[in-house]
Design an enzyme around this catalytic site. Sequence first.
Site, PDB file in Angstrom:
ATOM      1  N   HIS A 174      14.345 -37.957  -8.840  1.00  0.00           N
ATOM      2  CA  HIS A 174      13.662 -38.572  -7.700  1.00  0.00           C
ATOM      3  C   HIS A 174      12.172 -38.245  -7.709  1.00  0.00           C
ATOM      4  CE1 HIS A 174      17.353 -40.105  -5.989  1.00  0.00           C
ATOM      5  NE2 HIS A 174      17.910 -38.949  -6.314  1.00  0.00           N
ATOM      6  N   GLU A 185       7.379 -14.785 -11.448  1.00  0.00           N
ATOM      7  CA  GLU A 185       6.655 -13.651 -10.873  1.00  0.00           C
ATOM      8  C   GLU A 185       6.199 -12.639 -11.920  1.00  0.00           C
ATOM      9  OE1 GLU A 185      10.627 -11.549  -8.973  1.00  0.00           O
ATOM     10  OE2 GLU A 185       8.720 -11.070  -8.073  1.00  0.00           O
ATOM     11  N   LYS A 231      12.300 -14.977 -10.849  1.00  0.00           N
ATOM     12  CA  LYS A 231      12.116 -13.837 -11.770  1.00  0.00           C
ATOM     13  C   LYS A 231      11.111 -14.213 -12.859  1.00  0.00           C
ATOM     14  CE  LYS A 231      13.321 -11.120 -10.100  1.00  0.00           C
ATOM     15  NZ  LYS A 231      14.001 -11.108  -8.841  1.00  0.00           N
ATOM     16  N   GLU A 275      16.843 -18.009  -8.189  1.00  0.00           N
ATOM     17  CA  GLU A 275      16.532 -16.602  -8.462  1.00  0.00           C
ATOM     18  C   GLU A 275      15.999 -16.435  -9.891  1.00  0.00           C
ATOM     19  OE1 GLU A 275      15.898 -14.145  -6.855  1.00  0.00           O
ATOM     20  OE2 GLU A 275      16.187 -12.429  -8.158  1.00  0.00           O
ATOM     21  N   LYS A 306       5.841  -4.261  -3.860  1.00  0.00           N
ATOM     22  CA  LYS A 306       7.287  -4.156  -3.697  1.00  0.00           C
ATOM     23  C   LYS A 306       7.746  -4.398  -2.270  1.00  0.00           C
ATOM     24  CE  LYS A 306      11.394  -3.026  -5.265  1.00  0.00           C
ATOM     25  NZ  LYS A 306      12.039  -4.052  -6.093  1.00  0.00           N
ATOM     26  N   CYS A 329       0.848  -1.175   0.000  1.00  0.00           N
ATOM     27  CA  CYS A 329       0.000   0.000   0.000  1.00  0.00           C
ATOM     28  C   CYS A 329       0.897   1.243   0.000  1.00  0.00           C
ATOM     29  CB  CYS A 329      -0.936   0.093   1.195  1.00  0.00           C
ATOM     30  SG  CYS A 329      -2.111  -1.253   1.283  1.00  0.00           S
ATOM     31  N   TRP A 382      -2.852  -2.684  -1.717  1.00  0.00           N
ATOM     32  CA  TRP A 382      -2.539  -4.109  -1.885  1.00  0.00           C
ATOM     33  C   TRP A 382      -3.395  -4.809  -0.837  1.00  0.00           C
ATOM     34  CZ3 TRP A 382      -0.526  -8.284   0.861  1.00  0.00           C
ATOM     35  CH2 TRP A 382      -0.088  -9.358   0.092  1.00  0.00           C
ATOM     36  N   ASN A 440      -1.613   2.105   5.744  1.00  0.00           N
ATOM     37  CA  ASN A 440      -0.727   1.045   5.255  1.00  0.00           C
ATOM     38  C   ASN A 440      -0.338   0.207   6.458  1.00  0.00           C
ATOM     39  OD1 ASN A 440       1.254  -0.539   4.071  1.00  0.00           O
ATOM     40  ND2 ASN A 440       2.810   1.059   4.216  1.00  0.00           N
ATOM     41  N   GLY A 441      -0.548  -1.118   6.357  1.00  0.00           N
ATOM     42  CA  GLY A 441      -0.210  -2.002   7.476  1.00  0.00           C
ATOM     43  C   GLY A 441      -1.359  -2.945   7.785  1.00  0.00           C
ATOM     44  N   ARG A 495       3.874  -0.252  -4.789  1.00  0.00           N
ATOM     45  CA  ARG A 495       3.611  -0.784  -3.448  1.00  0.00           C
ATOM     46  C   ARG A 495       2.265  -1.502  -3.351  1.00  0.00           C
ATOM     47  NH1 ARG A 495       6.996   1.595   0.356  1.00  0.00           N
ATOM     48  NH2 ARG A 495       5.587   0.977   2.014  1.00  0.00           N
TER      49      ARG A 495
END
Length: 594
Positions: free
Chosen positions: A490, A474, A471, A467, A589, A2, A72, A96-97, A27
């Site tokens: 396996h 996402e 990338k 990584e 983010k 947010c 968000w 925000n939170g 955000r």
Amino acid sequence: MCGIIGYNGKENAIPIVISGLKNLEYRGYDSSGIAYFINKKIKIIKEKGRIKNLEENLTNDISNLCIGHTRWATHGKPSKINSHPHHVNHITIVHNGIIENYNILKEDLIKKGYEFKSETDTEVACALIDYLYTKTKDKLQTLNELKNYLKGSYALLILFDDDIDTLYAIRKGSPLIVAESETGNFVASDIPAILDYTKKYYLLEEDEFAVIKSDNIVFYKDGKEITKELLTFEHDIKSAKKDGYSHFMLKEIHEQPVVIKNFLDYYLNNMNLIPDLSHYKKIHIVACGSAYHAGLIATFLIEKYGDMEVSTFVASEYRYKKNFINSDTVVILISQSGETADTIASLRLAKEFNAHTIGIVNVVGSTIAREASEVIYINAGCEIAVATTKAYTLQVLALSLFAFKLGIVKKNISQEEQSNIIKEYQKLPLEIEKVLKVNYKEYAKKIYKHKSVFFIGRLIDYCICEEGSLKLKEISYIHSETYPAGELKHGTISLIEENTPVIAVVTDKNIADKTVSNIKEVKARGAYTLVLKNKNLKLDKEIYNDIIEISDLKDLALAILAIVPLQMIAFEVANMLGYDIDKPRNLAKSVTVE
Ligand code: F6R
């Protein structure tokens, strides 16, 4: 998570807040809204979806005081009703939170006669402020008392209907900066929101609040007025702009040679600033997502050059497990934002056990930077794309220097080797530039139509794969998994079909033969194999469909170079699929909630 912004000044606040929200959209971006005073009354406009949806509903109103929010979702799905700002009786807020005890508060407020329209914790906080204000009739006392009721994290911008000239801001656990310019004052979640107007800002600390008029700002803590230091944002303003690139992610990938050069120029000349890990008996590395992958690479580098055992953990697990740490332990917390909730909780836990804590952080003055015993800033500049690139490579580089320093201190690296390693590090910017000249569209074409992609490698190569795979998934939404190359057979190898893309990373010569056997196994089952390897490694043409070659640097530098082609492949695949690369669905983010 947010983004929030408020402006109080001489200019029309509405376009300023809208442009600030656009700069904060990384955000959160599932809905947005603004509130402002017009004809002495509060007016709220909010919409589901991107900020452009909100803009379509704006009028020609002019107001000098406005607050805005880009969301968000945490409590309640993305919808107009759940969007911020929320308004209850005399109070309007953006938040925000997460208010963790919102259910208990809500029940209590319902008993007191409050009614709720949304599913959000924010509307509960808004009602609580209204309740406290009705009781105390005193705004400062209300803000002061808030922390006694709210559990969790919050950055709140608050407007009181009976005070149309003032913006109130309070924070606990979620970041807020307060900024001043010649035409007015700002408050925002992060610097990019205000950079078009000013570089001068204050950091609001835990439980502090600010009373922001158009021409002055007063800060308070525990009911008392306090003075705060005015800071200057030192980075180039360009770092928060696309600067001619189609996407922030592409720009940030291409910034890597420069930020790496700057980092090396500084730290190779100031190795005394790199922490000496030899003082500790135990080394823990804790982080989330890509930062965790950087930590995984460091495990191998520190163990190899420092001859010390290292354990790397995902922060959301670390904070809840038994950790056997004490004052002989160093806990290294890696975080671009410095605000990731689980990493902050792990840091605080480590401090409770008297461990020495080191933050590897990008955002200056962020919570981890402030609370860790020691901080190494990676100085990547603003990273706007949700998918991290330049911050990740700098995290690996910082940790690589930790390993290098430990090797020197423990006399595991001779003088001659030291100067060779420094030369290898110094080659990195140029080598990255070379790697960036490759046409990755060619490989992306062979991947973008597939439902699943697999990445395989061993040891450090496996960590690089983790990584690369993150990338890709996402931003392209293609299902992607990473396996230590020897582990595929396996079970997971049953998923390999004709043309399933398998990307193999083979940069570690000592283990290359073993990985090559595993590539053969998937190739024999019809996979399309794309191999990323260093130039001097000879491979039988039979085992790959395509090959990407990078220079033969030493592992301390190679781990940084090897990720760049994978970043570019992820970008090109997502671009071919036409997705919103800088703002992938469901993500944000800065993950300031658990
Ligand atoms: C992936 C990504 C995330 C972050 C993670 C930690 O591209 O960006 O996985 O690495 O959320 O964030 P920070 O580093 O801010 O703690």
